[in-house]
Design a protein around this motif. Structure first.
Motif, PDB file in Angstrom:
ATOM      1  N   ASN A  43      13.828   8.923  -7.399  1.00 32.13           N
ATOM      2  CA  ASN A  43      12.805   8.199  -8.151  1.00 32.13           C
ATOM      3  C   ASN A  43      11.769   7.642  -7.189  1.00 32.13           C
ATOM      4  N   PHE A  44      10.553   7.466  -7.707  1.00 34.30           N
ATOM      5  CA  PHE A  44       9.516   6.813  -6.924  1.00 34.30           C
ATOM      6  C   PHE A  44       9.643   5.307  -7.083  1.00 34.30           C
ATOM      7  N   VAL A  45       9.283   4.584  -6.034  1.00 36.31           N
ATOM      8  CA  VAL A  45       9.305   3.129  -6.045  1.00 36.31           C
ATOM      9  C   VAL A  45       8.034   2.623  -5.377  1.00 36.31           C
ATOM     10  N   ALA A  46       7.483   1.553  -5.932  1.00 37.98           N
ATOM     11  CA  ALA A  46       6.301   0.913  -5.360  1.00 37.98           C
ATOM     12  C   ALA A  46       6.094  -0.421  -6.056  1.00 37.98           C
ATOM     13  N   ALA A  47       5.353  -1.284  -5.407  1.00 40.94           N
ATOM     14  CA  ALA A  47       4.876  -2.504  -6.059  1.00 40.94           C
ATOM     15  C   ALA A  47       3.591  -2.082  -6.767  1.00 40.94           C
ATOM     16  N   TYR A  48       3.759  -1.473  -7.937  1.00 45.64           N
ATOM     17  CA  TYR A  48       2.664  -0.770  -8.613  1.00 45.64           C
ATOM     18  C   TYR A  48       1.448  -1.635  -8.880  1.00 45.64           C
ATOM     19  N   SER A  49       1.640  -2.871  -9.316  1.00 40.67           N
ATOM     20  CA  SER A  49       0.458  -3.687  -9.610  1.00 40.67           C
ATOM     21  C   SER A  49      -0.324  -3.972  -8.337  1.00 40.67           C
ATOM     22  N   SER A  50       0.347  -4.127  -7.223  1.00 40.35           N
ATOM     23  CA  SER A  50      -0.341  -4.392  -5.961  1.00 40.35           C
ATOM     24  C   SER A  50      -1.080  -3.158  -5.450  1.00 40.35           C
ATOM     25  N   ILE A  51      -0.419  -1.989  -5.479  1.00 42.70           N
ATOM     26  CA  ILE A  51      -1.086  -0.799  -4.928  1.00 42.70           C
ATOM     27  C   ILE A  51      -2.238  -0.325  -5.792  1.00 42.70           C
ATOM     28  N   THR A  52      -2.188  -0.610  -7.090  1.00 41.28           N
ATOM     29  CA  THR A  52      -3.280  -0.150  -7.949  1.00 41.28           C
ATOM     30  C   THR A  52      -4.426  -1.152  -8.056  1.00 41.28           C
ATOM     31  N   THR A  53      -4.118  -2.456  -7.989  1.00 43.78           N
ATOM     32  CA  THR A  53      -5.174  -3.468  -8.108  1.00 43.78           C
ATOM     33  C   THR A  53      -5.634  -4.013  -6.761  1.00 43.78           C
ATOM     34  N   LYS A  54      -4.868  -3.724  -5.715  1.00 44.95           N
ATOM     35  CA  LYS A  54      -5.133  -4.238  -4.360  1.00 44.95           C
ATOM     36  C   LYS A  54      -5.015  -5.760  -4.301  1.00 44.95           C
ATOM     37  N   GLN A  55      -4.195  -6.296  -5.193  1.00 44.73           N
ATOM     38  CA  GLN A  55      -3.893  -7.731  -5.204  1.00 44.73           C
ATOM     39  C   GLN A  55      -2.512  -7.938  -4.571  1.00 44.73           C
TER      40      GLN A  55
ATOM     41  N   PHE B   4      11.301   8.391   1.546  1.00 45.10           N
ATOM     42  CA  PHE B   4      10.150   9.132   2.035  1.00 45.10           C
ATOM     43  C   PHE B   4       8.936   8.319   1.598  1.00 45.10           C
ATOM     44  N   VAL B   5       8.163   7.827   2.566  1.00 43.13           N
ATOM     45  CA  VAL B   5       7.102   6.854   2.305  1.00 43.13           C
ATOM     46  C   VAL B   5       5.728   7.440   2.628  1.00 43.13           C
ATOM     47  N   ALA B   6       4.758   7.115   1.754  1.00 35.89           N
ATOM     48  CA  ALA B   6       3.370   7.542   1.966  1.00 35.89           C
ATOM     49  C   ALA B   6       2.436   6.391   1.617  1.00 35.89           C
ATOM     50  N   ASP B   7       1.243   6.433   2.179  1.00 36.75           N
ATOM     51  CA  ASP B   7       0.210   5.469   1.838  1.00 36.75           C
ATOM     52  C   ASP B   7      -0.405   5.894   0.497  1.00 36.75           C
ATOM     53  N   PHE B   8      -0.383   4.990  -0.470  1.00 33.37           N
ATOM     54  CA  PHE B   8      -0.845   5.304  -1.820  1.00 33.37           C
ATOM     55  C   PHE B   8      -2.313   5.719  -1.830  1.00 33.37           C
ATOM     56  N   ARG B   9      -3.157   5.050  -1.087  1.00 37.55           N
ATOM     57  CA  ARG B   9      -4.587   5.367  -1.093  1.00 37.55           C
ATOM     58  C   ARG B   9      -4.851   6.763  -0.514  1.00 37.55           C
ATOM     59  N   GLN B  10      -4.056   7.146   0.476  1.00 33.29           N
ATOM     60  CA  GLN B  10      -4.206   8.503   1.011  1.00 33.29           C
ATOM     61  C   GLN B  10      -3.817   9.534  -0.040  1.00 33.29           C
TER      62      GLN B  10
ATOM     63  N   SER C  44       0.819  -1.204   0.000  1.00 27.56           N
ATOM     64  CA  SER C  44       0.000   0.000   0.000  1.00 27.56           C
ATOM     65  C   SER C  44       0.857   1.260   0.000  1.00 27.56           C
ATOM     66  N   LYS C  45       2.166   1.097  -0.039  1.00 32.68           N
ATOM     67  CA  LYS C  45       3.079   2.229   0.115  1.00 32.68           C
ATOM     68  C   LYS C  45       3.739   2.641  -1.199  1.00 32.68           C
ATOM     69  N   LEU C  46       3.900   3.938  -1.333  1.00 28.03           N
ATOM     70  CA  LEU C  46       4.667   4.546  -2.397  1.00 28.03           C
ATOM     71  C   LEU C  46       5.823   5.255  -1.716  1.00 28.03           C
ATOM     72  N   ALA C  47       7.027   5.130  -2.269  1.00 21.91           N
ATOM     73  CA  ALA C  47       8.182   5.777  -1.661  1.00 21.91           C
ATOM     74  C   ALA C  47       8.956   6.566  -2.692  1.00 21.91           C
ATOM     75  N   PHE C  48       9.596   7.606  -2.217  1.00 25.32           N
ATOM     76  CA  PHE C  48      10.533   8.378  -3.012  1.00 25.32           C
ATOM     77  C   PHE C  48      11.909   8.086  -2.431  1.00 25.32           C
ATOM     78  N   ILE C  49      12.835   7.671  -3.289  1.00 20.92           N
ATOM     79  CA  ILE C  49      14.172   7.315  -2.815  1.00 20.92           C
ATOM     80  C   ILE C  49      15.014   8.579  -2.721  1.00 20.92           C
ATOM     81  N   SER C  50      15.374   8.925  -1.507  1.00 27.48           N
ATOM     82  CA  SER C  50      16.256  10.063  -1.284  1.00 27.48           C
ATOM     83  C   SER C  50      17.699   9.657  -1.537  1.00 27.48           C
ATOM     84  N   ASN C  51      18.026   8.434  -1.100  1.00 22.69           N
ATOM     85  CA  ASN C  51      19.383   7.940  -1.249  1.00 22.69           C
ATOM     86  C   ASN C  51      19.350   6.424  -1.282  1.00 22.69           C
ATOM     87  N   GLY C  52      20.107   5.826  -2.198  1.00 29.44           N
ATOM     88  CA  GLY C  52      20.222   4.379  -2.229  1.00 29.44           C
ATOM     89  C   GLY C  52      19.802   3.767  -3.550  1.00 29.44           C
TER      90      GLY C  52
END
Length: 188
Positions: free
Chosen positions: A76-88, A103-109, A45-53
């Motif tokens: 760059n942004f990173v996420a398990a995109y198919s999971s956060i968008t389909t909820k699978q 820097f991490v946020a809840d995708f649905r929020q 459910s999380k989307l993150a922006f990579i500050s370093n790494g």
């Protein structure tokens, strides 16, 4: 979070208030090398922006062999995109190849902002289109280019990355064996 603000400003003409609202959903976390941001078979459910790494997205076949799908680097942004968008459940793993600051946020929020801030919905569309174009380009390269050409493209698109991560990760990403990669590098 200044890196995130700068990145957003390159994507769309956001107002200062819009950026403040967007950034307010994110919090900083630290992950160590080999930590997972997302695991196959779990829900993300999380989307993150990579500050370093550096992170990798990969999957395993039934015999346990790993295949690197892509790398995620700073700004760059990173996420398990198919999971956060389909909820699978996740089909892939996302793992840190170095220590990472995210820097991490809840995708649905974040998607709840679309109604009051239409630019964020446009941002999501722009990012999805960009990710799709990169994915399509990579798939075509894997089936139409020789390994040496794919390695040259990798070096151009990911300058310095080969000095930060293990060579077998690069070989997997290129669809070749580590031995083949060594031979290609020896010829360059």
């Amino acid at each position: 979070m200044n890196e995130l603000k700068i990145y957003l400003e390159t994507l769309a003409p956001f107002t200062k208030r819009e950026i403040e609202v967007f950034i307010s959903f994110f919090s900083e976390i630290q992950l160590k090398k080999k930590d997972y941001f997302a695991k196959e078979g779990e829900f993300s459910s999380k989307l993150a922006f990579i500050s370093n790494g550096v992170m990798r997205a990969f999957f395993r076949n039934k015999s346990g062999h790993e295949y690197n799908k892509t790398f995620f680097t700073s700004s760059n942004f990173v996420a398990a995109y198919s999971s956060i968008t389909t909820k699978q459940k996740n089909l892939i793993n996302i793992q840190c190849l170095t220590d990472c600051t995210l820097f991490v946020a809840d995708f649905r929020q974040l998607t709840s902002l679309y109604k009051n801030y239409p630019k964020f919905e446009s941002l999501a569309r722009i990012m999805a289109e960009y990710k799709f174009a990169i994915k399509e380009k990579r798939e075509i390269e894997l089936v139409t280019l020789e390994a040496t050409e794919r390695y040259s493209i990798f070096k151009k698109e990911h300058p310095g990355l080969e000095n930060l991560i293990n060579q077998y990760h690069i070989a997997s990403y290129l669809g070749i064996t580590p031995t083949q990669l060594s031979r290609i590098r020896a010829k360059k």
